[in-house]
Design a protein around this motif. Structure first.
Motif, PDB file in Angstrom:
ATOM      1  N   SER A   1      49.269  13.001  25.571  1.00  0.00           N
ATOM      2  CA  SER A   1      48.879  12.810  26.966  1.00  0.00           C
ATOM      3  C   SER A   1      47.590  12.014  27.144  1.00  0.00           C
ATOM      4  O   SER A   1      46.779  12.333  28.011  1.00  0.00           O
ATOM      5  N   PHE A   2      47.395  10.984  26.323  1.00  0.00           N
ATOM      6  CA  PHE A   2      46.255  10.085  26.441  1.00  0.00           C
ATOM      7  C   PHE A   2      44.921  10.826  26.382  1.00  0.00           C
ATOM      8  O   PHE A   2      43.939  10.431  27.007  1.00  0.00           O
ATOM      9  N   GLY A   3      44.905  11.897  25.586  1.00  0.00           N
ATOM     10  CA  GLY A   3      43.673  12.651  25.410  1.00  0.00           C
ATOM     11  C   GLY A   3      42.553  11.820  24.811  1.00  0.00           C
ATOM     12  O   GLY A   3      41.372  12.078  25.070  1.00  0.00           O
ATOM     13  N   ALA A   4      42.901  10.807  24.010  1.00  0.00           N
ATOM     14  CA  ALA A   4      41.872   9.951  23.427  1.00  0.00           C
ATOM     15  C   ALA A   4      41.103   9.223  24.517  1.00  0.00           C
ATOM     16  O   ALA A   4      39.889   9.005  24.388  1.00  0.00           O
ATOM     17  N   LEU A   5      41.775   8.831  25.599  1.00  0.00           N
ATOM     18  CA  LEU A   5      41.088   8.170  26.701  1.00  0.00           C
ATOM     19  C   LEU A   5      40.155   9.148  27.414  1.00  0.00           C
ATOM     20  O   LEU A   5      39.036   8.779  27.803  1.00  0.00           O
ATOM     21  N   TYR A   6      40.591  10.367  27.587  1.00  0.00           N
ATOM     22  CA  TYR A   6      39.737  11.390  28.218  1.00  0.00           C
ATOM     23  C   TYR A   6      38.460  11.585  27.400  1.00  0.00           C
ATOM     24  O   TYR A   6      37.351  11.602  27.943  1.00  0.00           O
ATOM     25  N   LEU A   7      38.628  11.722  26.092  1.00  0.00           N
ATOM     26  CA  LEU A   7      37.489  11.922  25.205  1.00  0.00           C
ATOM     27  C   LEU A   7      36.590  10.691  25.191  1.00  0.00           C
ATOM     28  O   LEU A   7      35.355  10.805  25.281  1.00  0.00           O
ATOM     29  N   ALA A   8      37.189   9.501  25.084  1.00  0.00           N
ATOM     30  CA  ALA A   8      36.402   8.273  25.010  1.00  0.00           C
ATOM     31  C   ALA A   8      35.601   8.040  26.285  1.00  0.00           C
ATOM     32  O   ALA A   8      34.442   7.588  26.230  1.00  0.00           O
ATOM     33  N   ARG A   9      36.194   8.334  27.428  1.00  0.00           N
ATOM     34  CA  ARG A   9      35.479   8.127  28.694  1.00  0.00           C
ATOM     35  C   ARG A   9      34.254   9.026  28.794  1.00  0.00           C
ATOM     36  O   ARG A   9      33.175   8.584  29.205  1.00  0.00           O
ATOM     37  N   ALA A  10      34.411  10.287  28.396  1.00  0.00           N
ATOM     38  CA  ALA A  10      33.280  11.217  28.457  1.00  0.00           C
ATOM     39  C   ALA A  10      32.183  10.827  27.478  1.00  0.00           C
ATOM     40  O   ALA A  10      30.989  10.938  27.788  1.00  0.00           O
ATOM     41  N   LEU A  11      32.556  10.374  26.286  1.00  0.00           N
ATOM     42  CA  LEU A  11      31.555   9.941  25.311  1.00  0.00           C
ATOM     43  C   LEU A  11      30.839   8.684  25.798  1.00  0.00           C
ATOM     44  O   LEU A  11      29.613   8.554  25.645  1.00  0.00           O
ATOM     45  N   ALA A  12      31.589   7.753  26.393  1.00  0.00           N
ATOM     46  CA  ALA A  12      30.970   6.535  26.910  1.00  0.00           C
ATOM     47  C   ALA A  12      29.948   6.854  27.991  1.00  0.00           C
ATOM     48  O   ALA A  12      28.888   6.219  28.069  1.00  0.00           O
TER      49      ALA A  12
ATOM     50  N   TYR B   1      47.862  21.902  25.335  1.00  0.00           N
ATOM     51  CA  TYR B   1      47.214  22.612  26.440  1.00  0.00           C
ATOM     52  C   TYR B   1      45.819  23.117  26.077  1.00  0.00           C
ATOM     53  O   TYR B   1      45.094  23.601  26.943  1.00  0.00           O
ATOM     54  N   GLY B   2      45.420  22.985  24.813  1.00  0.00           N
ATOM     55  CA  GLY B   2      44.067  23.362  24.424  1.00  0.00           C
ATOM     56  C   GLY B   2      43.144  22.180  24.208  1.00  0.00           C
ATOM     57  O   GLY B   2      41.951  22.354  23.942  1.00  0.00           O
ATOM     58  N   HIS B   3      43.675  20.956  24.346  1.00  0.00           N
ATOM     59  CA  HIS B   3      42.880  19.769  24.027  1.00  0.00           C
ATOM     60  C   HIS B   3      41.695  19.575  24.969  1.00  0.00           C
ATOM     61  O   HIS B   3      40.567  19.358  24.538  1.00  0.00           O
ATOM     62  N   ARG B   4      41.939  19.646  26.281  1.00  0.00           N
ATOM     63  CA  ARG B   4      40.844  19.344  27.204  1.00  0.00           C
ATOM     64  C   ARG B   4      39.692  20.330  27.033  1.00  0.00           C
ATOM     65  O   ARG B   4      38.520  19.925  27.023  1.00  0.00           O
ATOM     66  N   ALA B   5      39.990  21.612  26.891  1.00  0.00           N
ATOM     67  CA  ALA B   5      38.922  22.606  26.720  1.00  0.00           C
ATOM     68  C   ALA B   5      38.140  22.337  25.442  1.00  0.00           C
ATOM     69  O   ALA B   5      36.905  22.471  25.415  1.00  0.00           O
ATOM     70  N   ALA B   6      38.854  21.941  24.371  1.00  0.00           N
ATOM     71  CA  ALA B   6      38.166  21.647  23.112  1.00  0.00           C
ATOM     72  C   ALA B   6      37.304  20.396  23.251  1.00  0.00           C
ATOM     73  O   ALA B   6      36.161  20.356  22.777  1.00  0.00           O
ATOM     74  N   TYR B   7      37.848  19.360  23.893  1.00  0.00           N
ATOM     75  CA  TYR B   7      37.055  18.151  24.105  1.00  0.00           C
ATOM     76  C   TYR B   7      35.788  18.482  24.894  1.00  0.00           C
ATOM     77  O   TYR B   7      34.682  18.044  24.538  1.00  0.00           O
ATOM     78  N   ASP B   8      35.950  19.219  25.990  1.00  0.00           N
ATOM     79  CA  ASP B   8      34.796  19.545  26.824  1.00  0.00           C
ATOM     80  C   ASP B   8      33.745  20.335  26.044  1.00  0.00           C
ATOM     81  O   ASP B   8      32.541  20.182  26.277  1.00  0.00           O
ATOM     82  N   ALA B   9      34.211  21.175  25.096  1.00  0.00           N
ATOM     83  CA  ALA B   9      33.286  21.996  24.316  1.00  0.00           C
ATOM     84  C   ALA B   9      32.472  21.168  23.328  1.00  0.00           C
ATOM     85  O   ALA B   9      31.291  21.468  23.080  1.00  0.00           O
ATOM     86  N   VAL B  10      33.075  20.112  22.760  1.00  0.00           N
ATOM     87  CA  VAL B  10      32.384  19.370  21.702  1.00  0.00           C
ATOM     88  C   VAL B  10      31.717  18.089  22.190  1.00  0.00           C
ATOM     89  O   VAL B  10      30.820  17.562  21.513  1.00  0.00           O
ATOM     90  N   ILE B  11      32.130  17.570  23.336  1.00  0.00           N
ATOM     91  CA  ILE B  11      31.593  16.295  23.822  1.00  0.00           C
ATOM     92  C   ILE B  11      30.058  16.264  23.853  1.00  0.00           C
ATOM     93  O   ILE B  11      29.450  15.265  23.449  1.00  0.00           O
ATOM     94  N   PRO B  12      29.380  17.320  24.293  1.00  0.00           N
ATOM     95  CA  PRO B  12      27.913  17.240  24.367  1.00  0.00           C
ATOM     96  C   PRO B  12      27.228  17.078  23.012  1.00  0.00           C
ATOM     97  O   PRO B  12      26.050  16.703  22.966  1.00  0.00           O
ATOM     98  N   TYR B  13      27.941  17.347  21.917  1.00  0.00           N
ATOM     99  CA  TYR B  13      27.297  17.396  20.606  1.00  0.00           C
ATOM    100  C   TYR B  13      27.729  16.273  19.659  1.00  0.00           C
ATOM    101  O   TYR B  13      27.121  16.110  18.603  1.00  0.00           O
ATOM    102  N   ILE B  14      28.759  15.527  19.994  1.00  0.00           N
ATOM    103  CA  ILE B  14      29.267  14.488  19.093  1.00  0.00           C
ATOM    104  C   ILE B  14      28.214  13.411  18.884  1.00  0.00           C
ATOM    105  O   ILE B  14      27.580  12.930  19.824  1.00  0.00           O
TER     106      ILE B  14
END
Length: 366
Positions: free
Chosen positions: A106-117, A80-93
Motif C-alpha cells: 500500500s505504498f508505505g514506502a511513500l508514507y515513510l519517505a514523506r515523513a522523513l523528508a 495493518y501494523g505498518h503505519r503505527a510502526a513507521y510513526d513510532a520510528v520516524i523521529p529516531y531514524i
C-alpha cells in the motif's frame, strides 16, 4: 551487521533466526512488548524446518532503542501494523540508515519517505515484493506464554527488490545480498514492487473459495485446495494485475513464475503447481479462522491499492474490486476503510505520470 526487526510475529522470528544463523545480530522489537517476553527473559530462539537455528537473540524495549541499536531497520509486520510502526520510528531514524520493508504494501514506502523528508532526513528505503520465508511461531508445548520458536516452511530462492529513490538500487541490492544471500532480483522501481506482491490476489482466490473452512475452524491443506477452479480464479486475477503493469510500461513476474521460483516446482498451471507442493508435503495449511490476514490485511492493504492503480490507468481491476466487495460483505464492514496509508497520501489525485515520477524519486528533503 546489527539488524533491528520491527515486529515479532512469524516472519520476524524466522528472519531473526536466518540472520543469526548467517552470523548477523538481529534485534527484535515488539510494538506491544508481549511477543518478545520469552526471548527478553533469556529463552533461546528456536527455528526448525527449512531453517535450523537455536540461540539467544537480542530484543529492544522501545522503538527508540530499536532504531538506535540497528545498522539497518527491517519491517516485518502485517500491513495493518505498518503505519503505527513507521510513526513510532520516524523521529529516531538517522540520515543514511537503510530501512527494508518486507513485504511492501500500500505504498508505505511513500508514507515513510514523506515523513522523513519533512524531518530533513534522507535514508534509502528498500522494498521487497514478498517475504524471505513462510513460517509460523509456536509457544512452548502446554504453555500459554509468548512464543520462543518458529517453524519455517519455505525460504524463498528469489525475491523482487527495488528502492526509493530508484537510484539507490545498487546500494540496496548489495545490502540485501550481504544480509540474506544471492536471491534478489532488481525490479524497475517502487511501482513494479507495488505490482509484484502476489499474496493479496492469491489469498483472495484461496480465502473466498474456502471461506467456510476458515469460518468453521477446519484444518485444511492450502495447496491441496487450490483446485483447478481456484487456480483459474487466481490466474484471472493475475491477468488484471499484469494489464495494469503493462500500462506503466513495467515488466513483472507472472503468478506462474512466482510459484515456480518461490516454491521450487516445475512451471505448470497454478493448480498443478500447488498440487505438486501438497504432494511433497510443502503445501502448507490454510487459515483456521475468519479472523485472518488473508482478509484483514490482504484486502485493504493489497487488493485496494491494485484497484486504485486500475482506476488511474484505465485498466479496471474488476475481479479485485469484486473481491473487496464480497469479503467486506462477509466481514460486515467496509474493509477498504481499514487502509490507513492510502488516504494519507492522496495518490488518487495524481496522474499516471506524476505517480510514476513520485515512485522513482520520492519527496524532496526539507
Amino acid at each position: 551487521m546489527r539488524v533491528s526487526i520491527l515486529g515479532a510475529g512469524s516472519i520476524a522470528f524466522g528472519v531473526a533466526g536466518f540472520l543469526a544463523a548467517a552470523g548477523h545480530e538481529p534485534v527484535l522489537w515488539s510494538p506491544s512488548g508481549r511477543a518478545t517476553q520469552a526471548l527478553a527473559s533469556g529463552a533461546p530462539l528456536k527455528a526448525f524446518g527449512a531453517l535450523e537455528f537455536e540461540g539467544k537473540v537480542a530484543t529492544a524495549a522501545s522503538a527508540a532503542e530499536a532504531v538506535a541499536t540497528g545498522d539497518v531497520l527491517f519491517v516485518a509486520l502485517p500491513g495493518y501494523g505498518h503505519r503505527a510502526a513507521y510513526d513510532a520510528v520516524i523521529p529516531y531514524i538517522r540520515p543514511g540508515q537503510p530501512i527494508i520493508i518486507s513485504s511492501h504494501s500500500s505504498f508505505g514506502a511513500l508514507y515513510l519517505a514523506r515523513a522523513l523528508a519533512a524531518r530533513g532526513v534522507s535514508a534509502p528505503i528498500i522494498v521487497w515484493g514478498t517475504t524471505l520465508l513462510t513460517a509460523r511461531v509456536q509457544s512452548p508445548v502446554g504453555a500459554d506464554t509468548a512464543p520462543d520458536s518458529v517453524k519455517v516452511n519455505t525460504v524463498r530462492q528469489k525475491i523482487d527488490v527495488a528502492t526509493l529513490p530508484k537510484e539507490a538500487i545498487e546500494e540496496g541490492h548489495a545490502l540485501c545480498t550481504t544480509l540474506f544471500g544471492d536471491r534478489f532480483v532488481r525490479r524497475d522501481g517502487l511501482l513494479a514492487i507495488a505490482l509484484s506482491n502476489l499474496n493479496p490476489q492469491n489469498h483472495l482466490g484461496i480465502a473466498l473459495l474456502n471461506l467456510t473452512r476458515m469460518e468453521k475452524g477446519e484444518t485444511w491443506g492450502q495447496g491441496e485446495h487450490v483446485t483447478p477452479a481456484v487456480g483459474r480464479v487466481i490466474e484471472a486475477l493475475d491477468a488484471e494485475r499484469l494489464a495494469i503493469a503493462e500500462s506503466f510500461g513495467l515488466s513483472v513476474r507472472t503468478v506462474r513464475e512466482h510459484f515456480s521460483l518461490s516454491f521450487h516446482v516445475p512451471m505448470a498451471s497454478v493448480s498443478e503447481m500447488n498440487q505438486q507442493m501438497h504432494a511433497e508435503g510443502r503445501g502448507g495449511f490454510g487459515p483456521t479462522s475468519f479472523d485472518s490476514r488473508y482478509i484483514f490485511e490482504d484486502v485493504p492493504f493489497g487488493l485496494v491499492p491494485t484497484v486504485l492503480l486500475g482506476q488511474l490507468t484505465g485498466r479496471p481491476a474488476t475481479l479485485h474490486a469484486a473481491g473487496v466487495a464480497l469479503l467486506s460483505a462477509a466481514a460486515g464492514r467496509d474493509l477498504a476503510a481499514d487502509n490507513n496509508l492510502l488516504p494519507a497520501l492522496g495518490l488518487d489525485t495524481l496522474s499516471v505520470d506524476a505517480l510514476a515520477a513520485l515512485c522513482a524519486t520520492g519527496y524532496p528533503v526539507a
